[in-house]
Design an enzyme around this catalytic site. Structure first.
Site, PDB file in Angstrom:
ATOM      1  N   CYS A  38      35.989  48.141  30.018  1.00  0.00           N
ATOM      2  CA  CYS A  38      36.889  47.192  30.644  1.00  0.00           C
ATOM      3  C   CYS A  38      37.628  47.874  31.777  1.00  0.00           C
ATOM      4  O   CYS A  38      38.503  48.714  31.546  1.00  0.00           O
ATOM      5  CB  CYS A  38      37.872  46.663  29.612  1.00  0.00           C
ATOM      6  N   GLY A  39      37.253  47.527  32.995  1.00  0.00           N
ATOM      7  CA  GLY A  39      37.833  48.186  34.167  1.00  0.00           C
ATOM      8  C   GLY A  39      39.291  47.843  34.387  1.00  0.00           C
ATOM      9  O   GLY A  39      40.092  48.718  34.741  1.00  0.00           O
ATOM     10  N   HIS A  40      39.653  46.575  34.173  1.00  0.00           N
ATOM     11  CA  HIS A  40      41.067  46.233  34.421  1.00  0.00           C
ATOM     12  C   HIS A  40      41.949  46.975  33.420  1.00  0.00           C
ATOM     13  O   HIS A  40      43.056  47.404  33.741  1.00  0.00           O
ATOM     14  CB  HIS A  40      41.290  44.709  34.375  1.00  0.00           C
TER      15      HIS A  40
ATOM     16  N   ASP B 128      37.967  35.949  33.141  1.00  0.00           N
ATOM     17  CA  ASP B 128      38.735  37.079  33.663  1.00  0.00           C
ATOM     18  C   ASP B 128      39.581  36.593  34.839  1.00  0.00           C
ATOM     19  O   ASP B 128      39.070  35.959  35.761  1.00  0.00           O
ATOM     20  CB  ASP B 128      37.779  38.191  34.114  1.00  0.00           C
TER      21      ASP B 128
ATOM     22  N   GLY C  41      36.675  44.838  36.677  1.00  0.00           N
ATOM     23  CA  GLY C  41      36.329  46.210  37.050  1.00  0.00           C
ATOM     24  C   GLY C  41      34.914  46.609  36.673  1.00  0.00           C
ATOM     25  O   GLY C  41      34.187  47.209  37.471  1.00  0.00           O
ATOM     26  N   SER C  42      34.497  46.276  35.444  1.00  0.00           N
ATOM     27  CA  SER C  42      33.141  46.652  35.033  1.00  0.00           C
ATOM     28  C   SER C  42      32.102  45.800  35.776  1.00  0.00           C
ATOM     29  O   SER C  42      30.971  46.242  36.012  1.00  0.00           O
ATOM     30  CB  SER C  42      32.979  46.513  33.517  1.00  0.00           C
TER      31      SER C  42
HETATM   32  O1  HY3 Z   1      37.830  44.451  34.279  1.00  0.00           O
HETATM   33  C1  HY3 Z   1      36.989  44.403  33.373  1.00  0.00           C
HETATM   34  O2  HY3 Z   1      36.014  45.148  33.364  1.00  0.00           O
HETATM   35  C2  HY3 Z   1      37.231  43.465  32.219  1.00  0.00           C
HETATM   36  N1  HY3 Z   1      38.197  42.425  32.399  1.00  0.00           N
HETATM   37  C3  HY3 Z   1      37.986  41.458  31.324  1.00  0.00           C
HETATM   38  C4  HY3 Z   1      36.509  41.522  31.097  1.00  0.00           C
HETATM   39  C5  HY3 Z   1      36.101  42.940  31.434  1.00  0.00           C
HETATM   40  O3  HY3 Z   1      36.047  43.691  30.257  1.00  0.00           O
END
Ligand code: HY3
Length: 367
Positions: free
Chosen positions: A119-121, A282, A287-288
């Site tokens: 999870c990038g965020h 999201d 991020g991912s």
């Molecule tokens: O930023 C992300 O990668 C995530 N945000 C919610 C779903 C992903 O895991």
């Protein structure tokens, strides 16, 4: 009065009494609340059961299975209503797992339907959290590298540090990202045949332009985008078998990212919406997802190393940037290390309690 009590000492106000009546044997969970580009992150700084499991030296993927099997009520209580909501996202910090991996912080990621691999965020928010909550012994100015262990593997966040507090933007380098399939024909019930790309950025996503679905990522109703993306996810799951070079635990399609189709390099932002897990949306550009999409763009020769692209969330307008910084390998895949950058903010802290006789004590979820 709330003000007077908040300013008083424990002795004068009985601050312990701030906790409402709750089950003495039940959960009392303290969280730190953040958001990254609008996407919430409810951080659980300590979960005893996860720490105990980590003592056994379980890998983070095994720990994820263990927590899912024994502590799922914690996820449901914190992600679902009334404490959470349909878009809630969380991270359990596991100190024991970080120590075992030689990292500053290890985390399990939680959402409304289960546990994710990357999870990038969350990584951007956790990078700040690690500095502000003292998980990095000697942070350096003006930027500190925070080593995180995620279920997908090691991830490094680079966090501004002024000697007292962390700042933004936070950037991170994830595990090597790669293209799995391009222009894959998929029959999507109700929408017909579409061409999708599948990419890995610590977790797998399908990507396609909304044009193919008769929609517009910028102007269509979110409900219509969610329905279409979810139909694509279901169809891809049935029609394409995923494989991960390191662990079958990672071989699952996390979601579908609908885009404006602007994949060729440009200084202009490209807009997307990520629908993951069980129709969860999201709020950030993901991020991912940015990691996986940059890997696809690089694989297709649409961008060069160190060419920065800007990604915009259609839900909030928030922005992340991404670029491929170097070539790498993951198993047999030609991969790239991708740098993603964005902004994460604190929004508060919470103490959650449970009353034993509450029939909805572990939350409820409906669509
Ligand atoms: O930023 C992300 O990668 C995530 N945000 C919610 C779903 C992903 O895991």
């Amino acid at each position: 009065m709330a003000m007077a009590a908040a300013e008083g000492s424990d002795a004068s106000t009985g601050a312990g009494r701030w906790l409402p009546p709750h089950s003495p044997s039940g959960l009392v969970l303290q969280t730190v609340e953040m958001h990254t580009g609008g996407e919430p992150l409810r951080i659980i700084p300590r979960l005893e059961a996860a720490e105990e499991a980590a003592v056994g030296g379980l890998s983070l993927l095994s720990l994820r299975r263990e927590v899912a099997a024994t502590q799922d009520h914690v996820r449901r209580a914190l992600m679902h209503e009334p404490r959470g909501h349909g878009g809630m996202y969380g991270a359990v910090v596991v100190r024991g797992a970080a120590a075992a991996a030689g990292a500053h912080l290890a985390a399990l990621f939680l959402h409304g339907a289960g546990y994710s691999a990357m999870c990038g965020h969350a990584v951007m928010a956790l990078g700040r959290f690690a500095l502000d909550y003292g998980l990095v012994a000697a942070p350096s100015c003006p930027e500190t590298a925070v080593h995180l262990r995620c279920p997908c593997g090691p991830v490094t966040a680079f966090v501004p540090w002024d000697g007292h507090r962390s700042g933004n933007p936070v950037r991170f380098h994830s595990v090597p990202a790669f293209a799995v399939a391009t222009d894959l024909a998929i029959d999507v019930p109700g929408y017909g045949k579409v061409m999708v790309d599948i990419g890995y950025g610590g977790t797998f996503y399908a990507f396609l332009s909304t044009e193919q679905l008769g929609l517009d990522v910028c102007s269509s109703k979110t409900r219509d985008l969610v329905n279409a993306a979810s139909a694509v996810t279901e169809a891809v799951k049935k029609q394409f078998k995923l494989h991960h070079p390191e662990s079958e635990d990672l071989a699952f399609l996390y979601g579908t990212i609908l885009t404006d189709g602007k994949d060729t390099f440009s200084e202009e932002p490209t807009t997307n919406i990520c629908v993951f897990a069980d129709e969860q949306v999201d709020r950030s550009p993901t991020g991912s997802g940015v990691t996986a999409r940059i890997a696809l763009q690089y694989h297709k020769g649409l961008i060069q190393l160190n060419q920065t692209r800007t990604f915009r969330s259609s839900t909030t307008g928030s922005l992340f940037t991404g670029k491929a910084v170097k070539e790498a390998k993951l198993g047999d895949y030609n991969a790239v290390v991708v740098e993603v950058s964005g902004e994460a903010f604190y929004i508060g802290t919470t103490t959650f309690t449970v009353e034993e006789e509450d029939p909805l004590k572990y939350g409820f979820f409906f669509k």
